[in-house]
Scaffold this active site. Structure first.
Site, PDB file in Angstrom:
ATOM      1  N   ASP A 180      11.713  -8.164  -5.817  1.00 11.10           N
ATOM      2  CA  ASP A 180      12.431  -7.156  -5.569  1.00 11.10           C
ATOM      3  C   ASP A 180      13.631  -6.370  -6.292  1.00 11.10           C
ATOM      4  OD1 ASP A 180      12.635  -6.157  -2.395  1.00 11.10           O
ATOM      5  OD2 ASP A 180      14.142  -5.731  -2.592  1.00 11.10           O
ATOM      6  N   ARG A 227       8.727  13.623   7.086  1.00 12.38           N
ATOM      7  CA  ARG A 227       7.603  12.350   6.925  1.00 12.38           C
ATOM      8  C   ARG A 227       7.068  12.761   5.310  1.00 12.38           C
ATOM      9  NH1 ARG A 227       1.861  12.553   6.877  1.00 12.38           N
ATOM     10  NH2 ARG A 227       0.922  10.498   6.604  1.00 12.38           N
ATOM     11  N   VAL A 262       0.372   4.504   3.591  1.00 11.83           N
ATOM     12  CA  VAL A 262      -0.497   3.939   2.579  1.00 11.83           C
ATOM     13  C   VAL A 262      -2.144   4.142   1.987  1.00 11.83           C
ATOM     14  CG1 VAL A 262      -2.082   2.151   4.084  1.00 11.83           C
ATOM     15  CG2 VAL A 262      -2.350   0.766   2.109  1.00 11.83           C
ATOM     16  N   ASP A 279      -5.575  -2.568  11.685  1.00 10.90           N
ATOM     17  CA  ASP A 279      -5.971  -1.910  12.877  1.00 10.90           C
ATOM     18  C   ASP A 279      -7.131  -2.474  13.204  1.00 10.90           C
ATOM     19  OD1 ASP A 279      -4.169   1.272  11.560  1.00 10.90           O
ATOM     20  OD2 ASP A 279      -4.865  -0.457  10.846  1.00 10.90           O
ATOM     21  N   ARG A 285      -6.408  -5.389  15.132  1.00  7.69           N
ATOM     22  CA  ARG A 285      -5.910  -5.308  16.409  1.00  7.69           C
ATOM     23  C   ARG A 285      -6.878  -4.694  17.922  1.00  7.69           C
ATOM     24  NH1 ARG A 285      -0.945  -1.555  13.230  1.00  7.69           N
ATOM     25  NH2 ARG A 285       0.774  -3.449  13.776  1.00  7.69           N
ATOM     26  N   ARG A 297     -10.116  -5.567  17.705  1.00  2.00           N
ATOM     27  CA  ARG A 297     -11.191  -7.185  17.423  1.00  2.00           C
ATOM     28  C   ARG A 297      -9.729  -7.899  18.963  1.00  2.00           C
ATOM     29  NH1 ARG A 297     -11.946  -9.354  11.827  1.00  2.00           N
ATOM     30  NH2 ARG A 297     -13.239 -10.599  13.035  1.00  2.00           N
ATOM     31  N   HIS A 307      -5.328   4.957   8.108  1.00  5.28           N
ATOM     32  CA  HIS A 307      -3.911   4.055   8.549  1.00  5.28           C
ATOM     33  C   HIS A 307      -3.306   4.988   9.256  1.00  5.28           C
ATOM     34  CE1 HIS A 307      -1.404   0.787   9.567  1.00  5.28           C
ATOM     35  NE2 HIS A 307      -0.394   0.950   8.700  1.00  5.28           N
TER      36      HIS A 307
HETATM   37  P1  NAD Z   1      11.697  -3.837   4.156  1.00  3.93           P
HETATM   38  O1  NAD Z   1      12.428  -2.471   4.254  1.00  3.93           O
HETATM   39  O2  NAD Z   1      12.104  -4.746   5.169  1.00  3.93           O
HETATM   40  O3  NAD Z   1      10.918  -4.153   2.681  1.00  3.93           O
HETATM   41  C1  NAD Z   1      11.345  -2.936   1.550  1.00  3.93           C
HETATM   42  C2  NAD Z   1      12.213  -4.019   0.386  1.00  3.93           C
HETATM   43  O4  NAD Z   1      11.909  -3.121  -0.350  1.00  3.93           O
HETATM   44  C3  NAD Z   1      13.444  -3.962   0.269  1.00  3.93           C
HETATM   45  O5  NAD Z   1      13.432  -5.749   0.412  1.00  3.93           O
HETATM   46  C4  NAD Z   1      13.511  -3.142  -0.595  1.00  3.93           C
HETATM   47  O6  NAD Z   1      15.091  -4.434  -1.936  1.00  3.93           O
HETATM   48  C5  NAD Z   1      12.474  -3.578  -1.263  1.00  3.93           C
HETATM   49  N1  NAD Z   1      12.414  -1.973  -2.096  1.00  3.93           N
HETATM   50  C6  NAD Z   1      12.376  -1.081  -2.301  1.00  3.93           C
HETATM   51  N2  NAD Z   1      12.669  -0.100  -3.147  1.00  3.93           N
HETATM   52  C7  NAD Z   1      12.228  -1.041  -3.993  1.00  3.93           C
HETATM   53  C8  NAD Z   1      11.754  -0.937  -5.527  1.00  3.93           C
HETATM   54  N3  NAD Z   1      11.749  -0.059  -6.519  1.00  3.93           N
HETATM   55  N4  NAD Z   1      11.098  -1.974  -6.317  1.00  3.93           N
HETATM   56  C9  NAD Z   1      11.258  -2.649  -5.753  1.00  3.93           C
HETATM   57  N5  NAD Z   1      11.231  -3.156  -4.521  1.00  3.93           N
HETATM   58  C10 NAD Z   1      12.241  -2.383  -3.779  1.00  3.93           C
HETATM   59  O7  NAD Z   1      10.341  -3.112   4.693  1.00  3.93           O
HETATM   60  P2  NAD Z   1       9.190  -3.766   5.216  1.00  3.93           P
HETATM   61  O8  NAD Z   1       8.740  -3.649   7.227  1.00  3.93           O
HETATM   62  O9  NAD Z   1       8.971  -5.125   4.694  1.00  3.93           O
HETATM   63  O10 NAD Z   1       8.005  -2.861   4.931  1.00  3.93           O
HETATM   64  C11 NAD Z   1       7.518  -2.535   3.524  1.00  3.93           C
HETATM   65  C12 NAD Z   1       6.465  -1.406   3.878  1.00  3.93           C
HETATM   66  O11 NAD Z   1       5.125  -1.755   4.745  1.00  3.93           O
HETATM   67  C13 NAD Z   1       6.447   0.124   4.651  1.00  3.93           C
HETATM   68  O12 NAD Z   1       6.254   1.222   3.811  1.00  3.93           O
HETATM   69  C14 NAD Z   1       6.210  -0.310   5.690  1.00  3.93           C
HETATM   70  O13 NAD Z   1       6.116   1.465   5.937  1.00  3.93           O
HETATM   71  C15 NAD Z   1       4.515  -1.101   5.129  1.00  3.93           C
HETATM   72  N6  NAD Z   1       4.166  -1.711   6.691  1.00  3.93           N
HETATM   73  C16 NAD Z   1       3.058  -1.343   6.221  1.00  3.93           C
HETATM   74  C17 NAD Z   1       1.783  -2.266   7.074  1.00  3.93           C
HETATM   75  C18 NAD Z   1       0.353  -1.701   7.078  1.00  3.93           C
HETATM   76  O14 NAD Z   1      -0.903  -2.283   8.242  1.00  3.93           O
HETATM   77  N7  NAD Z   1      -0.546  -0.707   5.879  1.00  3.93           N
HETATM   78  C19 NAD Z   1       2.329  -2.496   7.985  1.00  3.93           C
HETATM   79  C20 NAD Z   1       3.893  -2.734   7.915  1.00  3.93           C
HETATM   80  C21 NAD Z   1       4.670  -2.505   7.098  1.00  3.93           C
END
Ligand code: NAD
Length: 315
Positions: A39, A92, A128, A154, A157, A159, A181
């Protein structure tokens, strides 16, 4: 060396709520021998590693530690869950551009150390489909090895809600959400079934109830974020399922986000369709019969994604 003695390693980039919850779920399965946490906020990754390590006496052995990108060299799967959240006043598209910039740095680091022969990149950060497409472009890796978690969440959810409505185990409900998504995603009603029986043949099937179930599926993230700020448990388990299919070469059919290569007339865009997922990543996209309405919905969804791709600067 026999396959079972080789350590399997999953690297997680971004140990926020999603990354850390995934690490926790993965640790409980006993499926891998090493989980490495990366991270930008090293202290956060370190704290998560400590907390997870304190659970080791209760699970099968697994080594977990925080590290830098060099540890991606030995990773079988690299999960990218890093990202910025939307700031007040930010559009966005601005958020998309910011997350693409973050991804650019991450992919540069990952590809410096990881090998395209061994590793699979699994993108979770939103949006994503756009980020998975950008990761494919930026990495130069084969498209099958760069996967987005897509509509696996999705679909789960969907199902769950259908299982609840028809009073059956969600694992016996076969129904997919495809496309983006996000808001333009598409439910596949024409092939939805329970134990091989089309949903329409169940006596309590009802058009309005089905429409409501799809609306709840599509809008679930908004409802959860409104209630508790973020979603992370179900996506954590969805990631475990995808990683299991990869590491055990299960060739499972999962609605991951993948590059369209002429499928349903679509090209040069990442979106979700049921695809066979195994040790080499996405092996192939299934050619599922779709209704005319579903094809139109899929093309509309692809159009939304293409429009965004055209507006962001990737390379
Ligand atoms: P969060 O803010 O809790 O965590 C994000 C993390 O990324 C933080 O720990 C931050 O320090 C780290 N970060 C930021 N920039 C970075 C970099 N350059 N290098 C390394 N680490 C870095 O967010 P979250 O709730 O864990 O969500 C993370 C992502 O997952 C978001 O984009 C969210 O929209 C996405 N998400 C996707 C789905 C899906 O179905 N695809 C579902 C839920 C969340």
């Amino acid at each position: 060396m026999p396959e079972y003695t080789r350590p399997s390693r999953v690297a997680i980039v971004g140990t926020g709520l999603v990354g850390a919850t995934f690490a926790y779920a993965l640790m409980i399965t006993g499926m891998v021998s090493e989980i490495v946490l990366i991270d930008a906020n090293r202290e956060r990754a370190h704290g998560e590693a400590m907390d997870l390590n304190h659970g080791l006496p209760f699970v099968r052995p697994v080594r977990i530690w925080d590290c830098d990108y060099a540890e991606c060299a030995e990773a079988d799967v690299i999960v990218i869950a890093a990202g910025a959240a939307q700031r007040p006043g930010q559009t966005r598209l601005e958020l998309v551009q910011r997350n693409v910039s973050i991804l650019r740095d991450i992919i540069a680091q990952v590809t410096r150390h990881a090998s395209r022969e061994r590793s699979i990149l699994l993108i979770v950060s939103n949006p994503v489909d756009i980020l998975a497409y950008a990761a494919w472009k930026l990495s130069g890796w084969p498209a099958g090895r760069v996967i987005g978690s897509g509509t696996v969440l999705d679909t789960a959810r969907f199902r769950h809600l259908l299982g609840q409505y028809f009073q059956v185990d969600p694992r016996s409900v076969h129904a997919y959400i495809i496309g983006e998504h996000g808001d333009s995603e598409v439910p596949l009603w024409s092939s939805a079934n329970i134990g091989g029986i089309p949903l329409t043949e169940f006596e309590n099937w009802d058009r309005a109830a089905m429409d409501d179930i799809f609306a709840q599926t599509r809008d679930a993230a908004y409802a959860i974020i409104q209630a508790k700020g973020a979603t992370y448990y179900a996506i954590g388990l969805a990631l475990v399922r995808i990683v299991e299919a990869i590491l055990h070469d299960q060739r499972s059919v999962l609605s991951v986000s993948t590059l369209m290569n002429g499928d349903y007339g679509l090209r040069d865009v990442y979106l979700s369709l049921p695809a066979v997922v195994g040790r080499r990543g996405v092996e192939r996209v299934l050619d599922l019969p779709l209704s005319q309405e579903e094809v139109v919905g899929l093309h509309r969804s692809a159009g939304v994604l293409r429009e965004t791709i055209a507006q962001v600067e990737i390379i």
